[in-house]
Every structure is written in structure tokens, then in C-alpha cells.
Scaffold this active site. Structure first.
Site, mmCIF file in Angstrom:
data_model
loop_
_atom_site.group_PDB
_atom_site.id
_atom_site.type_symbol
_atom_site.label_atom_id
_atom_site.label_comp_id
_atom_site.label_asym_id
_atom_site.label_seq_id
_atom_site.Cartn_x
_atom_site.Cartn_y
_atom_site.Cartn_z
ATOM 1 N N GLU A 1 0.820 -1.215 0.000
ATOM 2 C CA GLU A 1 0.000 0.000 0.000
ATOM 3 C C GLU A 1 0.854 1.266 0.000
ATOM 4 O O GLU A 1 0.850 2.046 0.946
ATOM 5 C CB GLU A 1 -0.885 -0.036 1.257
ATOM 6 N N TYR B 1 8.493 18.521 8.832
ATOM 7 C CA TYR B 1 9.353 17.378 9.193
ATOM 8 C C TYR B 1 10.843 17.668 9.039
ATOM 9 O O TYR B 1 11.656 16.752 9.197
ATOM 10 C CB TYR B 1 9.073 16.175 8.269
ATOM 11 N N CYS C 1 3.597 35.204 5.808
ATOM 12 C CA CYS C 1 3.913 36.089 6.918
ATOM 13 C C CYS C 1 4.212 35.230 8.138
ATOM 14 O O CYS C 1 3.443 35.188 9.096
ATOM 15 C CB CYS C 1 2.728 37.024 7.144
HETATM 16 N N1 LLP Z 1 -1.040 3.069 4.378
HETATM 17 C C1 LLP Z 1 -1.403 3.729 5.488
HETATM 18 C C2 LLP Z 1 -2.379 3.153 6.371
HETATM 19 C C3 LLP Z 1 -0.813 4.974 5.773
HETATM 20 O O1 LLP Z 1 -1.146 5.621 6.883
HETATM 21 C C4 LLP Z 1 0.136 5.530 4.876
HETATM 22 C C5 LLP Z 1 0.733 6.847 5.137
HETATM 23 C C6 LLP Z 1 0.462 4.802 3.724
HETATM 24 C C7 LLP Z 1 -0.127 3.564 3.508
HETATM 25 C C8 LLP Z 1 1.448 5.288 2.691
HETATM 26 O O2 LLP Z 1 2.704 5.507 3.215
HETATM 27 P P1 LLP Z 1 3.909 5.854 2.198
HETATM 28 O O3 LLP Z 1 4.091 4.660 1.296
HETATM 29 O O4 LLP Z 1 3.494 7.047 1.430
HETATM 30 O O5 LLP Z 1 5.064 6.110 3.075
HETATM 31 N N2 LLP Z 1 2.971 13.453 5.149
HETATM 32 C C9 LLP Z 1 4.084 12.572 5.421
HETATM 33 C C10 LLP Z 1 3.725 11.119 5.257
HETATM 34 C C11 LLP Z 1 2.544 10.672 6.070
HETATM 35 C C12 LLP Z 1 2.108 9.276 5.766
HETATM 36 C C13 LLP Z 1 0.815 8.918 6.402
HETATM 37 N N3 LLP Z 1 0.396 7.586 6.119
HETATM 38 C C14 LLP Z 1 5.281 12.993 4.543
HETATM 39 O O6 LLP Z 1 5.178 13.964 3.816
HETATM 40 O O7 LLP Z 1 6.330 12.388 4.623
#
Ligand code: LLP
Length: 417
Positions: free
Chosen positions: A264, A307, A338
Site C-alpha cells: 500500500e 518534518y 507572513c
Molecule cells: N497506508 C497507510 C495506512 C498509511 O497511513 C500511509 C501513510 C500509507 C499507507 C502510505 O505511506 P507511504 O508509502 O506514502 O510512506 N505526510 C508525510 C507522510 C505521512 C504518511 C501517512 N500515512 C510525509 O510527507 O512524509
């Protein structure tokens, strides 16, 4: 040079970008469809690829996923509606709803469309069980450890709100309401080290055997890494697949049922496809620092301020003659908001820092790379700045896939009551 970078080079050519900027104005997001397709191919061994659309939820990006047989994860009513608008049929587990709460409007929608629910809390199971016995559900297990590129993206362990701590408690509720448990899901965080991704597969084995109920799916979650800096490595997909495939086989033989292995990802599929193009409006000295102010802020790209994330930055000179010059400067790239924290060049702990870039002038363009994931999808209207356009580069052509929001559209929410 990495393969994705090579594909991106073509899109980034001056003869492509300058007319694009003239047509749509800055700031803007641009995505390269070929990079998305390249990333999809790398995951083909998994039985099911489910795109975590929160990373990039534009309907036209979802359409690319749909055409490439990718299924979809939705985490809100808005994301369910986006998936439907992109053409995902709510059958064959094409859409799964993942959350830790089940709001009333979502509950109504998932039941109406029979969308399986991936429950991150026992309360979700109770809520759906009371209304709709036999409903297809997954359990999202919190395996008591997590990881992530930042504390805020670690989704396991007791400091994370995510997932079900005691799967046996969930199982008791599933039995009580005669729910149909179809899958087990573990997602330990975003930007996860390989060692911990493997630990998650061992945890999946342990919990599946403990639960000891025939299921159809296991999900390895998302969290795969992509190279943001030249030192970063992409997650090794073939090792990752082998580990999880072994887990799948063990679970399948222990539970005596066929199992399909899902993955996922969000970031892995889209991060490297996207760039943010902004224009330089001011270059000013503040004490010993040179601030280069552009017309995109953290309302557009939040990752650095939220982050301490690193994004590669390059320059596109307005005047091609300046591209030949070799002088470099150390600048702090900042936005128009701002708020002092509106800076794109920061350390991991959020301290502003300099970046070496070619000598720039007002009117030149700054390109912030690897912003296809968690870029546009996390943007806001802070400082009452409208959402910016999104453009898709496909078959050597640019296509507008979201127009710029107007100020009037923002105000309408308050004036047209
Ligand atoms: N599945 C679930 C249940 C999740 O909560 C997430 C991400 C993913 C899959 C996908 O994760 P990925 O493959 O994209 O790492 N805004 C943050 C990332 C937050 C991710 C939240 N959940 C950033 O910019 O790094």
C-alpha cells in the site's frame, strides 16, 4: 544517474518548462506520468498494489493508477468520492476504507457501496457490526513498534494513535457481530528502514497465527523509501517482496487458505514524479544571510517546515545566457508567507540552512524536486493564498489537471451563506 532522474531530465528541459510557465504562471506542480509508471512496474510481483491516495489525490493521477490495475486506499469520504470520480468501481475490493474512526457520513457511504473497512480501532468494528452484520472488514494491527522518516510519520507503538493494540479483542467483536474478517494489515510508518519493514512481516506472521481465522488478504502497508538526497537508497523491492512472500506462504499454509499479498505505497509511486516550480521575487541580505524569496510557501509544500524534510532544489534561469555562468551562491530559499518558519531549506531539526545554488536573479525560477508525494495533497489556503495548478506531463505533452483556485472561490465559502 538514477533511472527516474533520467526520465525526469527530459521533462525538465528549458524548451519544455519556459512555455509551460508562460502559459500557466508560477507557482505550479508538475507530475511526470512516465515516472509513476516506472515505479508501478517495480512492484508488479505483489498480488495487489493499493495506492495510498493521500500522497497525491488528484483525480487524474488516480486515473493513471486505475488504468494500470492499481487498487485504491481511501481514508476519508472525500477520498472515496475521488476514487469514484476517477473511475474506480466499488467492487472486487478496488476501494478499501482505512481509518481509526468511522464518521457517520462515511459509514453510510461504505455500506451503500459495500466498500470493505480496514479498522484501526475496535470502536469502528462495533459501529459497523451493530448496523451491518457480516460486513467485510480488515483489522489494522499496531504491532507495538513503528518507524518513519520522522516521529510524526511513525505509525506503530504506543505513541501512535493508529491501529488495534489487541487483535484478540478485535476478534471477539468480530465474532460477536458476525463480521466477515477478510484481511490483516500492518503499516508501521512512512519512510521506514528495511530492517523494520522485515520486522513487520514477522509480526504479521505472529498475529495471523494467533488470530487463527481464514482470511483472503494480508497487507504489508506502505512506507517504502525513495531517494531524496544523493546518499539515500530506494527500498530494495526484490528483498522486500521475498520476505513478505515467504510470510504469505507461511500464513497460507498455517491457516489452510489462499492468501493474496497487498502492498500500500503512496510516496514510492509518486514522490519522484513531481516538482514544484516557483519564481524568485526578492534576493535580500539579512545580516550574514542571503534570503531568496519565491512565490510558493509552506501553504503549498509543508514537508520542510513540518518534518525538516530535504528536497533537491535547482534553478531555471529566465535568461538562458545566465545558464552558462558558473558562479554559485549560498542562499536560504524561503516563501511569501507572513511567518518566519516559511523556509524550504532547513535541517532535519527544522533549523534554517543555506543551499548552494547557481547565481540567481529576480524573475528566475526555483524548482523543488521530489514533491509528487505529500506536496499538493497537504497544501492549504494559509495567508489566504489560493491552491495552485497541477499539471501532468504525459506523451511529451503537458496537460492541466487542476486549475488554479480563484480568490473568489475561497471567499465564497464565507460569503455565499
Ligand atoms: N497506508 C497507510 C495506512 C498509511 O497511513 C500511509 C501513510 C500509507 C499507507 C502510505 O505511506 P507511504 O508509502 O506514502 O510512506 N505526510 C508525510 C507522510 C505521512 C504518511 C501517512 N500515512 C510525509 O510527507 O512524509
Amino acid at each position: 544517474m538514477r533511472y527516474t532522474t533520467e526520465i525526469q531530465q527530459k521533462m525538465l528541459e528549458r524548451k519544455n518548462l519556459i512555455p509551460l510557465i508562460e502559459k500557466y504562471n508560477t507557482p505550479m506542480w508538475v507530475y511526470n506520468a512516465d515516472i509513476i509508471k516506472t515505479q508501478i512496474k517495480k512492484l508488479k510481483k505483489f498480488d495487489i498494489i493499493r495506492f495510498a491516495q493521500k500522497s497525491c489525490s488528484n483525480i487524474h493521477i488516480l486515473k493513471i493508477m486505475q488504468r494500470n490495475n492499481i487498487k485504491i486506499d481511501a481514508v476519508s469520504l472525500g477520498e472515496i468520492e475521488r476514487a469514484l470520480a476517477a473511475g474506480f468501481q466499488p467492487k472486487d475490493h478496488n476501494i478499501v476504507f482505512t481509518s481509526d474512526i468511522l464518521e457517520n457520513d462515511v459509514l453510510q457511504k461504505v455500506i451503500e457501496l459495500n466498500i470493505p473497512v480496514n479498522a484501526g480501532s475496535v470502536d469502528m468494528l462495533k459501529k459497523i457490526g451493530k448496523i451491518s452484520p457480516q460486513y467485510p472488514v480488515w483489522i489494522r494491527i499496531n504491532p507495538k513498534f513503528g518507524d518513519g522518516h520522522h516521529l510524526k510519520t511513525n505509525t506503530g507503538g504506543e505513541n501512535s494513535k493508529h491501529g488495534i493494540w489487541d487483535p484478540l479483542e478485535a476478534l471477539a467483536i468480530i465474532k460477536q457481530y458476525n463480521l466477515n474478517l477478510i484481511g490483516l494489515h500492518i503499516h508501521i510508518g512512512s519512510g521506514v528502514n528495511e530492517k523494520n519493514l522485515y520486522q513487520a512481516s514477522l509480526a504479521m506472521q505472529k498475529y495471523a497465527i494467533q488470530i487463527n481465522k481464514k482470511i483472503q488478504f494480508i497487507s504489508a502497508g506502505g512506507g517504502l523509501k525513495i531517494p531524496y538526497t544523493s546518499l539515500d537508497q530506494e527500498t530494495n523491492i526484490s528483498n522486500y517482496f521475498e520476505t513478505w512472500n515467504k510470510t504469505k506462504k507461511i500464513i497460507s499454509s498455517r491457516l489452510k487458505c489462499p492468501i493474496r499479498l497487498e502492498i500500500e505505497p503512496g510516496r514510492f509511486l509518486v514522490a519522484q514524479s513531481g516538482i514544484l516550480i516557483a519564481e524568485i521575487y526578492s534576493i535580500k541580505k539579512i545580516g550574514k544571510n542571503t534570503f531568496i524569496l519565491i512565490n510558493a510557501g509552506f501553504n503549498d509544500l509543508m514537508r520542510p517546515v513540518l518534518y525538516g524534510s530535504y528536497h533537491k532544489i535547482t534553478v531555471l534561469h529566465k535568461n538562458p545566457i545566465n545558464e552558462q555562468k558558473s558562479s554559485v551562491i549560498q542562499g536560504i530559499i524561503a516563501g511569501p508567507l507572513c511567518e518566519s518558519g516559511d523556509v524550504f531549506t532547513v535541517t532535519k531539526t527544522g533549523i534554517i540552512c543555506h543551499r548552494k545554488i547557481p547565481q540567481v536573479h529576480i524573475g528566475d525560477y526555483i524548482i523543488i524536486h521530489n514533491t509528487g508525494a505529500y506536496g499538493a495533497s497537504m497544501s492549504s489556503n494559509y495567508n489566504s493564498r489560493p491552491l495552485i495548478p497541477e499539471i501532468l506531463y504525459k506523451n511529451n505533452k503537458f496537460k492541466l489537471i487542476r486549475r488554479r483556485q480563484t480568490i473568489q472561490e475561497m471567499l465564497n465559502l464565507e460569503t455565499s451563506l
